[in-house]
Design an enzyme around this catalytic site. Structure first.
Site, short mmCIF file in Angstrom:
data_model
loop_
_atom_site.label_atom_id
_atom_site.label_comp_id
_atom_site.label_asym_id
_atom_site.label_seq_id
_atom_site.Cartn_x
_atom_site.Cartn_y
_atom_site.Cartn_z
N ARG A 51 23.76 -0.15 -18.44
CA ARG A 51 24.82 -0.73 -17.62
C ARG A 51 25.65 0.31 -16.87
O ARG A 51 25.90 0.15 -15.67
CB ARG A 51 25.80 -1.55 -18.49
CG ARG A 51 25.33 -2.94 -18.78
CD ARG A 51 25.76 -3.34 -20.16
NE ARG A 51 25.04 -2.52 -21.11
CZ ARG A 51 23.82 -2.81 -21.55
NH1 ARG A 51 23.25 -3.92 -21.19
NH2 ARG A 51 23.17 -2.01 -22.38
N THR A 52 26.09 1.35 -17.57
CA THR A 52 27.03 2.27 -16.92
C THR A 52 26.34 2.99 -15.76
O THR A 52 26.85 3.02 -14.63
CB THR A 52 27.58 3.27 -17.95
OG1 THR A 52 28.04 2.53 -19.07
CG2 THR A 52 28.71 4.08 -17.38
N LYS A 80 15.88 24.43 -20.10
CA LYS A 80 15.61 25.89 -20.14
C LYS A 80 16.79 26.65 -20.73
O LYS A 80 16.80 27.87 -20.74
CB LYS A 80 15.36 26.40 -18.71
CG LYS A 80 14.22 25.73 -17.99
CD LYS A 80 14.18 26.23 -16.54
CE LYS A 80 13.43 25.25 -15.65
NZ LYS A 80 13.76 25.44 -14.23
N ARG A 101 27.82 11.21 -18.39
CA ARG A 101 27.80 10.78 -19.80
C ARG A 101 27.15 11.91 -20.59
O ARG A 101 26.10 12.43 -20.20
CB ARG A 101 27.01 9.50 -20.00
CG ARG A 101 26.81 9.18 -21.48
CD ARG A 101 26.19 7.83 -21.72
NE ARG A 101 27.12 6.76 -21.40
CZ ARG A 101 26.87 5.47 -21.64
NH1 ARG A 101 25.72 5.11 -22.19
NH2 ARG A 101 27.76 4.54 -21.33
N HIS A 129 35.45 5.95 -23.34
CA HIS A 129 34.59 5.37 -22.29
C HIS A 129 35.53 4.64 -21.33
O HIS A 129 35.59 3.41 -21.29
CB HIS A 129 33.60 4.40 -22.95
CG HIS A 129 32.46 3.97 -22.08
ND1 HIS A 129 32.41 4.19 -20.72
CD2 HIS A 129 31.30 3.31 -22.39
CE1 HIS A 129 31.28 3.69 -20.23
NE2 HIS A 129 30.59 3.15 -21.23
#
Ligand code: CP
Length: 302
Positions: A51-52, A80, A101, A129
């Site tokens: 969703r986000t 890396k 995120r 959030h």
């Protein structure tokens, strides 16, 4: 709000949060516009999301902007050994705003302190959030007609649930009474309960949800989050603590609505979905309008 990163929900004042909600109403009326033409938004997801990430990207696309980024850090130079600092400083060269995120608590704050472009925290570990909170506020206001003086039950993983932490903090601005339902192991952290007390509001704690159903306006369900447990046996023991069925919400108040940030596992039976009191899929849709409002505000375009 121009150039102002959003890392924790209380980075924005109550008035600023309400301004985003007002603007989101305008985008709900007209979600397709060309406001973000010539703007590039970076979408950096170091942790899974449906969703986000997709609502941010949909929001940008509907406003005529462009998105660069990744949905999995394993395809990038992080693999890396590149640091978060170098990743942010590099991506800031390619974008006007970074949505990130990351599983590490505090990573979004760190990014905001070193980034030359604003950062929107799309979830940092079990911490916060804030964009979910803005869409939760929008959804509560839309279903209740107000944000003031409501009784809200929060059910499930209150310890690790970042959506819960941000939402409690935000709802402290609106004279909320909190009903906190969780297994003993997953109670709301003291630091968040302290915030409720500092605002002279009250909370009640429960381990079962039956008692709260007849008295609340909003039932905010959350999943028990497997990924936050270091001991898989502990997760197995409490993963099925709550399971909402259609018959359980029959005698609730007329204005009662079930919200859930999603994804769900089995805490809401699919037989609830057809109830007019189930609001979680509309809630996810509201994320597009709220994120449109947030991005254009930060970019100084409205
Ligand atoms: N509500 C929420 O954050 O969902 P995703 O994890 O799918 O983005």
């Amino acid at each position: 709000m121009k150039n102002k990163s959003l890392v924790s929900i209380n980075d924005y004042s109550k008035e600023e949060q309400l301004r985003i909600l007002e603007l989101a109403e305008e985008f709900e009326q007209q979600p397709t516009q060309n406001i973000l033409q010539n703007h590039v938004i970076a979408s950096l997801f170091f942790e899974p999301s449906t969703r986000t990430r997709l609502s941010f990207e949909s929001a940008v696309n509907r406003l005529g902007g462009k998105v660069v980024g990744f949905s999995e850090a394993s395809n990038t130079s992080v693999k890396k050994g590149e640091s978060l600092r170098d990743t942010i400083l590099t991506v800031a060269n390619y974008s006007d705003l970074i949505v990130m995120r990351n599983p590490v608590e505090g990573s979004a704050r760190f990014a905001s302190e070193i980034s030359p472009v604003p950062i929107i925290n799309a979830g940092d570990g079990a911490n916060q959030h804030p964009t979910q909170t803005l869409l939760d506020l929008y959804s509560i206001k839309k279903t209740q007609g107000t944000l003031d003086n409501l009784h809200i039950a929060m059910v499930g993983d209150l310890k690790y649930g970042r959506t819960i932490h941000s939402l409690v903090i935000a709802m402290c601005n609106f004279n909320t009474t909190f009903h906190l339902v969780s297994p003993v192991e997953l109670k709301l952290p003291s630091s968040v309960k302290m915030h409720i007390k500092e605002n002279n509001l009250s909370y009640h704690q429960y381990t079962e949800m039956d008692e709260v159903l007849p008295i609340v306006d909003i039932l905010y369900m959350t999943r028990i989050q497997r990924e936050r447990f270091s001991d898989p046996l502990e997760y197995e023991r409490i993963k099925n603590a709550y399971n909402l069925h259609k018959n359980m919400i029959e005698d609730t108040k007329e204005n009662f609505r079930v919200l859930h940030p999603l994804p769900r596992v089995n805490e809401i039976n699919i037989n609830v979905d057809k109830s007019p009191k189930a609001y979680y899929f509309e809630q996810a849709l509201n994320g597009v309008f709220v994120r449109q409002a947030l991005m254009v505000s930060i970019l100084g375009l409205r």
